[in-house]
Structures are given as structure tokens and as C-alpha cells.
Design a protein around this motif. Structure first.
Motif, PDB file in Angstrom:
ATOM      1  N   PRO A  89       0.850  -1.194   0.000  1.00  0.00           N
ATOM      2  CA  PRO A  89       0.000   0.000   0.000  1.00  0.00           C
ATOM      3  C   PRO A  89       0.881   1.238   0.000  1.00  0.00           C
ATOM      4  CG  PRO A  89      -0.098  -1.144   2.125  1.00  0.00           C
ATOM      5  CD  PRO A  89       0.745  -1.982   1.232  1.00  0.00           C
ATOM      6  N   THR A  90       0.575   2.186  -0.870  1.00  0.00           N
ATOM      7  CA  THR A  90       1.463   3.320  -1.113  1.00  0.00           C
ATOM      8  C   THR A  90       0.622   4.560  -1.395  1.00  0.00           C
ATOM      9  OG1 THR A  90       3.106   1.811  -2.091  1.00  0.00           O
ATOM     10  CG2 THR A  90       3.311   4.146  -2.650  1.00  0.00           C
ATOM     11  N   PRO A 217      -8.765  -8.293  12.173  1.00  0.00           N
ATOM     12  CA  PRO A 217      -9.413  -6.991  12.421  1.00  0.00           C
ATOM     13  C   PRO A 217      -8.426  -5.866  12.732  1.00  0.00           C
ATOM     14  CG  PRO A 217     -10.548  -8.733  13.625  1.00  0.00           C
ATOM     15  CD  PRO A 217      -9.289  -9.345  13.079  1.00  0.00           C
ATOM     16  N   CYS A 218      -7.167  -6.214  13.041  1.00  0.00           N
ATOM     17  CA  CYS A 218      -6.185  -5.185  13.389  1.00  0.00           C
ATOM     18  C   CYS A 218      -5.537  -4.541  12.168  1.00  0.00           C
ATOM     19  CB  CYS A 218      -5.052  -5.798  14.232  1.00  0.00           C
ATOM     20  SG  CYS A 218      -5.638  -6.603  15.734  1.00  0.00           S
ATOM     21  N   VAL A 219      -5.607  -5.200  11.010  1.00  0.00           N
ATOM     22  CA  VAL A 219      -4.696  -4.815   9.926  1.00  0.00           C
ATOM     23  C   VAL A 219      -5.304  -3.804   8.958  1.00  0.00           C
ATOM     24  CG1 VAL A 219      -3.549  -7.050  10.118  1.00  0.00           C
ATOM     25  CG2 VAL A 219      -5.282  -6.702   8.318  1.00  0.00           C
ATOM     26  N   ASN A 220      -6.547  -3.416   9.224  1.00  0.00           N
ATOM     27  CA  ASN A 220      -7.187  -2.369   8.413  1.00  0.00           C
ATOM     28  C   ASN A 220      -7.149  -2.714   6.922  1.00  0.00           C
ATOM     29  OD1 ASN A 220      -8.533  -0.074   7.778  1.00  0.00           O
ATOM     30  ND2 ASN A 220      -6.931   1.356   8.392  1.00  0.00           N
ATOM     31  N   ILE A 266      -7.863  -4.467  -4.946  1.00  0.00           N
ATOM     32  CA  ILE A 266      -7.143  -5.539  -4.268  1.00  0.00           C
ATOM     33  C   ILE A 266      -7.292  -5.362  -2.766  1.00  0.00           C
ATOM     34  CG2 ILE A 266      -4.849  -6.514  -3.851  1.00  0.00           C
ATOM     35  CD1 ILE A 266      -4.253  -5.549  -6.812  1.00  0.00           C
ATOM     36  N   PRO A 267      -7.935  -6.332  -2.091  1.00  0.00           N
ATOM     37  CA  PRO A 267      -8.067  -6.206  -0.635  1.00  0.00           C
ATOM     38  C   PRO A 267      -6.705  -6.408   0.022  1.00  0.00           C
ATOM     39  CG  PRO A 267      -9.047  -8.274  -1.425  1.00  0.00           C
ATOM     40  CD  PRO A 267      -8.498  -7.572  -2.628  1.00  0.00           C
ATOM     41  N   PHE A 268      -6.274  -5.458   0.824  1.00  0.00           N
ATOM     42  CA  PHE A 268      -4.910  -5.531   1.350  1.00  0.00           C
ATOM     43  C   PHE A 268      -4.812  -4.804   2.679  1.00  0.00           C
ATOM     44  CE2 PHE A 268      -0.291  -5.405   1.295  1.00  0.00           C
ATOM     45  CZ  PHE A 268       0.001  -6.594   0.638  1.00  0.00           C
ATOM     46  N   ALA A 269      -3.965  -5.365   3.572  1.00  0.00           N
ATOM     47  CA  ALA A 269      -3.721  -4.741   4.878  1.00  0.00           C
ATOM     48  C   ALA A 269      -3.057  -3.389   4.674  1.00  0.00           C
ATOM     49  CB  ALA A 269      -2.824  -5.646   5.716  1.00  0.00           C
ATOM     50  N   THR A 270      -3.583  -2.364   5.334  1.00  0.00           N
ATOM     51  CA  THR A 270      -2.945  -1.049   5.223  1.00  0.00           C
ATOM     52  C   THR A 270      -2.282  -0.621   6.533  1.00  0.00           C
ATOM     53  OG1 THR A 270      -4.945   0.163   5.857  1.00  0.00           O
ATOM     54  CG2 THR A 270      -4.647  -0.312   3.510  1.00  0.00           C
ATOM     55  N   TRP A 271      -2.437  -1.442   7.584  1.00  0.00           N
ATOM     56  CA  TRP A 271      -1.782  -1.127   8.848  1.00  0.00           C
ATOM     57  C   TRP A 271      -0.462  -1.883   8.919  1.00  0.00           C
ATOM     58  CZ3 TRP A 271      -1.020  -4.296  13.415  1.00  0.00           C
ATOM     59  CH2 TRP A 271      -0.564  -3.570  14.526  1.00  0.00           C
ATOM     60  N   GLU A 277       1.090   3.564  14.793  1.00  0.00           N
ATOM     61  CA  GLU A 277       0.210   4.712  15.014  1.00  0.00           C
ATOM     62  C   GLU A 277      -0.480   5.166  13.724  1.00  0.00           C
ATOM     63  OE1 GLU A 277       3.388   4.480  15.487  1.00  0.00           O
ATOM     64  OE2 GLU A 277       4.417   6.001  14.300  1.00  0.00           O
ATOM     65  N   VAL A 278      -0.037   4.659  12.595  1.00  0.00           N
ATOM     66  CA  VAL A 278      -0.616   5.093  11.317  1.00  0.00           C
ATOM     67  C   VAL A 278      -1.641   4.076  10.816  1.00  0.00           C
ATOM     68  CG1 VAL A 278      -0.123   5.631   8.895  1.00  0.00           C
ATOM     69  CG2 VAL A 278       1.490   6.329  10.695  1.00  0.00           C
ATOM     70  N   GLY A 279      -2.848   4.560  10.553  1.00  0.00           N
ATOM     71  CA  GLY A 279      -3.864   3.696   9.928  1.00  0.00           C
ATOM     72  C   GLY A 279      -4.377   2.603  10.843  1.00  0.00           C
ATOM     73  N   ALA A 280      -4.317   2.833  12.155  1.00  0.00           N
ATOM     74  CA  ALA A 280      -4.764   1.804  13.093  1.00  0.00           C
ATOM     75  C   ALA A 280      -6.285   1.688  13.093  1.00  0.00           C
ATOM     76  CB  ALA A 280      -4.258   2.132  14.496  1.00  0.00           C
ATOM     77  N   THR A 281      -6.779   0.487  13.334  1.00  0.00           N
ATOM     78  CA  THR A 281      -8.202   0.287  13.610  1.00  0.00           C
ATOM     79  C   THR A 281      -8.375   0.309  15.134  1.00  0.00           C
ATOM     80  OG1 THR A 281      -8.176  -2.118  13.907  1.00  0.00           O
ATOM     81  CG2 THR A 281      -8.272  -1.285  11.635  1.00  0.00           C
ATOM     82  N   SER A 282      -9.616   0.181  15.559  1.00  0.00           N
ATOM     83  CA  SER A 282      -9.847   0.193  17.010  1.00  0.00           C
ATOM     84  C   SER A 282      -9.324  -1.090  17.672  1.00  0.00           C
ATOM     85  CB  SER A 282     -11.337   0.379  17.308  1.00  0.00           C
ATOM     86  OG  SER A 282     -12.091  -0.630  16.672  1.00  0.00           O
ATOM     87  N   TYR A 283      -8.863  -2.047  16.852  1.00  0.00           N
ATOM     88  CA  TYR A 283      -8.327  -3.297  17.411  1.00  0.00           C
ATOM     89  C   TYR A 283      -6.800  -3.368  17.318  1.00  0.00           C
ATOM     90  CZ  TYR A 283     -13.182  -4.435  16.371  1.00  0.00           C
ATOM     91  OH  TYR A 283     -14.537  -4.404  16.290  1.00  0.00           O
TER      92      TYR A 283
END
Lengths: 306, 306
Positions: A89-90, A217-220, A266-271, A277-283
């Protein structure tokens, strides 16, 4: 079930997982038996066999000089990016995050290896963007198409055709046998594959950051539009490349049919667990990544979906 | 993620599972090796070994006469219910579904066995409520407290202390070795346990209906208030017992502390794959239960959480 009930259930699940499982990887002194291996597969749990591949021909004999002599004149596929962000992710420079695929080119193996080594010698472990030289780019031989039976076929006679404990346990030969060559600038973004993997460190070091499948759920994960780096010398190119990258410019992938439909996202982890601290989800704060560094001869079982 | 997106994701997941997995159980002709067993554990997949326990002392020698001779004079714990609904979701007669626990009593083993056999002889396979006789009740010896090392200890010398393939694979002896005795009126409600189970049919037949853990959204799990059957001859009792049951009346469990707090509710499946039209969720129609009937000497691997 209401949204906040789902949320608190997920929090409880991940918290309980952390309580019941160590984030330290299990270390073995020797290869497991097929049955012992199958226990790890059943538990979907990684392990490392320290120096487990110390007697392999590859770990005993492969170095830069040897690879040069075997592969001289061969062309190999190289992934080229400005930042080591192949399949990652870029930011696209216009406020969106896209899925950046590398510029791929065939390079003469010795040229490729010279570049990778020279870059490492001139600024080892340097990931600071400001310090990168103009025209600097990251080159990573990272094909995953069973490349030891294709572009590196001249090395294949020295490679184990399978790993006995895994072949016997899983009742099949490996689907693919791959070799990857890079330096400290080579990075692979957080992702998951539906394959059981045995990874062997032949030379150098690699640092893994592993998350169990349950921590999805953590990887956004987001659906990202695909884009691909291309070589360009235009002004437009320099703007998009984010201040470096040897004339590499990120171009959105073209429409795939005559209707002008965009290529599938493309579904991809953005965290990134290393920039939590960047792009975190609540998990995301619940993730306790398992970190393991491999030294030459070390063998890692990386379970499917981790 | 919105509710309808979650729903369609679950539908897709369950549909895909059905496409990729058979609802027919795998049948083996002989016991698996520890490694073969571990492959089933890893895949969380049941199997049956037809006649796998045919040489056990128990399957060769245990019958009513033998058990009577060994257990004469012993008291055993018996679960008594009007309908075979021990530990089962049950209408309370006032419009609610409660979790009905059986009346438990110690009975002389031979009396218990006489009752179970006589009932079966007089109306075999009769689950029709109308046909039940006044005072009829269902008695099921179903303790799960490692009962072969407790109330049935006199039989224990004839029982396998462990099942080799499972002991070697899982690296532990069984947590519990239980024997259950009932007749065709004995029913166990849809539930799941976090244990790997090896079930052996010693005599008679048992019919299993199995759902994979993933099909949890189909079973309509609800938090049920606990209630327990007690013996009573009052008019009130007859009203609550639903028209039968040998004077058994269902009483809500008492408050557990001085504050008068209700005892904790019990999360339990309220959908029954054998009565699929009652209490279905929007996913229940996707369940394709695996059905297997065991004959004497058959051995079933029932994976955790199925």
C-alpha cells in the motif's frame, strides 16, 4: 447482533488469545518429525529450527561469488521500486492509498547482484528517505512462480526437492520452491497466503513480523486500486515518485475491457505493525506481533494465513 | 462493516464451505496412525472407523446380563426427564424457552437397566408424545465426570486406558473416560465441547447429527435461563410438565446470592437440525449436517467444537 456487541466480542477474543498464547516463537534445535510438525500445523503455530538447514548444500556453499559463477549471463526477473514497496500500500501523491506493484524487468544476474551488494555497502540498513541518493532504487528478485525450477534452474540440482517432515506430514511435494535475493532495503508488506511455508535463510538475515490469522481486524484491510511503477524521465514522473526512485513513476492500472471498467481493487492490509500509530483500527493496539530474525541456516515454519 | 455486508459475507462463507467439503463422513477400515489422525485433527474433520473397536473386551463381552452381574448393588447417577431433554432448550409452558437440566438421582444399577430395557421393549423408537404412558419418564446414565474411573470403576479393568493413535498424536492421556447408557428415547441436544472426542459404540446404535464449528450462525444460540426438573406430585407440577413425565416439574433455578441475582444464563443452540423449520436463523437453511449412525464396535472421531 449490534455493532458494539460485535466490537466487544472481538476485543474479548483477541485479548483472550493474547493471554493464552505467547508472542515468542517456539525454537527447536532440530527438525521435527512429521507427527511433531503436524501438531504445529494443527495448532496453526509457527516455529523456527535454529540452524536446521546448516547442512544444506545451499547454506554451505552459496555466496555472491558462487552465485555469480553459476548464473553469469542469465537474465532474472527483478522487482524495481523507489522505496522497496513492491506489492505494498502506497500513497499516490493525491491523497489516496493505492496498491503499488513493482516495475518488473529482466536484468543480467551479475548486474543485479552488483547493484544489490553495492547499495548495501554504501548505506547499510538505511531506510531514511532523505539519505537516499538521486536515482537510487530498490531491486528485489522476488518472483514466486516456483523460480528454482525456472529462472534459477541452474541452481536446482543443489536444492532440496522437498523437506521430508513436511512432505510426509502433508502428503505432498511443495507447490513451489522459490529463492529470493535482496538487501536490507527489500521489504515485503504485511500480507497473508493460503500456503504452508517453510522458509530457509541461506545467507544474510531476514526479520519477520508475524500476526495470527485471528488478528485480521487489526490490519485495516482495504480495497486498493492497483497501480504499477514504470520508468519515466518526465517532470510528471518526478512529481509522482515522491522525491526519488530513479525515474520510477506510479501509474494507475489501465481499464481492463472495452467498457472502460477499472481493474478490480485488491483487498490488502494497510496497517503496518512497525508503524502502529498510522492507519490503526480500534483493534490494532491489541496486536502483539511475533518477531523473529533468521540467521543463515535457520528454518521457519510460517503457517498458512499468518 | 454494515449488518447486511456481514450477512452476505457469512452466507458466502458457508456456501463456499459446503461446495468444498462433503457432508458425508470419511469412513476408515482400520485405526489411523498417529500421523494420519493428526491430519484429521489439523483439518478439524470427523471420521468413523467401522468396527474399529471390534476386538475390545467391552464390545465383545458387555451385554445387559454381564453389566448386571458386575454392577449389581451399585448406585449410579441417572438423569431423569419427561422427554429425554436433559440439558436441552425446553419451553417452560409460559412462552419462554429455558435450559432444562435433568432431575438427577442415584438409582440401583439393575433397577435403572431394567427400566431402560423395559421401556425400549414396550415402545421401541417411540418419540411420539401422545403415545407415552402416564408416569413415563426418560432415564439416561450420562455423567461426564470420567465416570469409568468413578461410579463404574468395577468395569474399568476391561476398558482401554487410552486410544494409542490419539494418545501419541495429542501427547496426552484422555482427560475423561465415560460410559453412557440409554435407550432410543435418550437424546442429547445440539451442543459443542472444546474437547477432541473418540466415541466408541459398545452396544446398540447411536445416531449423530454433526455440524462444523463454522456453522455456528445457523444454530440460533440464545442465553437461556437455567431450570431443573424436580419430582413433584402437585397439580402445578402436572401443568408444567407438558402432559407427562412421571411427576417431573421444571423449576427455575434459584437465586445464587443474597442480592437475589438470577443465576447466569446459559448460551445454548436453540435450533435443531432435525426440526429445521422451528427457530431457524437466516443462515440455518445453509446447514448441511453430517449424519452418521454407529453400530456396535464402530469408533467415531468427533473433533473439538463440532
Amino acid at each position: 447482533m449490534k455493532a458494539h456487541e460485535i466490537e466487544s466480542s472481538i476485543v474479548e477474543l483477541l485479548t483472550t488469545y493474547n493471554e493464552l498464547n505467547s508472542s515468542h516463537i517456539e525454537e527447536l534445535d532440530e527438525e521435527p518429525s512429521p507427527l511433531e510438525f503436524m501438531r504445529y500445523v494443527a495448532r496453526n503455530t509457527p516455529f523456527v529450527v535454529r540452524r536446521g538447514a546448516r547442512d544444506w548444500v545451499a547454506t554451505r556453499t552459496w555466496d555472491a561469488a558462487y552465485l555469480r559463477s553459476r548464473l553469469a549471463g542469465n537474465k532474472v526477473n527483478v522487482a524495481v521500486t523507489p522505496l522497496g514497496n513492491a506489492d505494498a500500500p502506497t500513497p499516490d501523491g493525491e491523497g489516496h492509498t493505492v496498491f503499488a506493484k513493482p516495475h518488473e524487468e529482466d536484468q543480467e544476474f551479475n548486474e543485479f547482484l552488483d547493484y544489490v551488494i553495492q547499495q548495501e555497502k554504501s548505506s547499510p540498513f538505511n531506510s531514511d528517505q532523505q539519505a537516499r541518493k538521486k536515482g537510487d532504487e530498490v531491486r528485489y528478485a522476488q518472483t514466486q512462480n516456483d523460480n528454482l525450477r525456472h529462472e534459477y534452474i541452474t541452481l536446482f540440482s543443489q536444492v532440496e526437492k522437498s523437506i521430508a517432515f513436511a512432505r510426509i506430514a502433508l502428503q505432498r511435494d511443495p507447490d513451489a520452491i522459490n529463492m529470493w535475493i535482496g538487501n536490507s532495503r527489500s521489504v515485503t508488506a504485511l500480507h497473508r497466503d493460503n500456503y504452508e511455508n517453510i522458509y530457509v535463510q541461506v545467507a544474510g538475515r531476514k526479520h519477520f513480523v508475524l500476526l495470527p490469522p485471528m488478528f485480521q481486524p487489526c490490519v485495516n484491510e482495504q480495497d486498493l486500486e492497483p497501480a504499477t511503477y514504470v520508468r519515466s524521465q518526465s517532470e510528471e514522473g518526478r512529481q509522482h515518485e515522491g522525491g526519488g526512485g530513479g525515474g520510477l513513476v506510479l501509474r494507475m492500472d489501465e481499464a481492463i475491457d472495452e467498457n472502460g471498467d477499472r481493474p478490480p481493487r485488491i483487498p490488502f492490509a494497510t496497517w503496518d505493525p512497525d508503524i502502529p500509530e498510522v492507519g490503526a483500527t480500534s483493534y490494532s493496539h491489541l496486536a502483539e506481533p511475533m518477531r523473529v530474525s533468521l540467521e543463515p541456516g535457520d528454518m521457519l515454519y510460517l503457517p498458512a494465513m499468518w
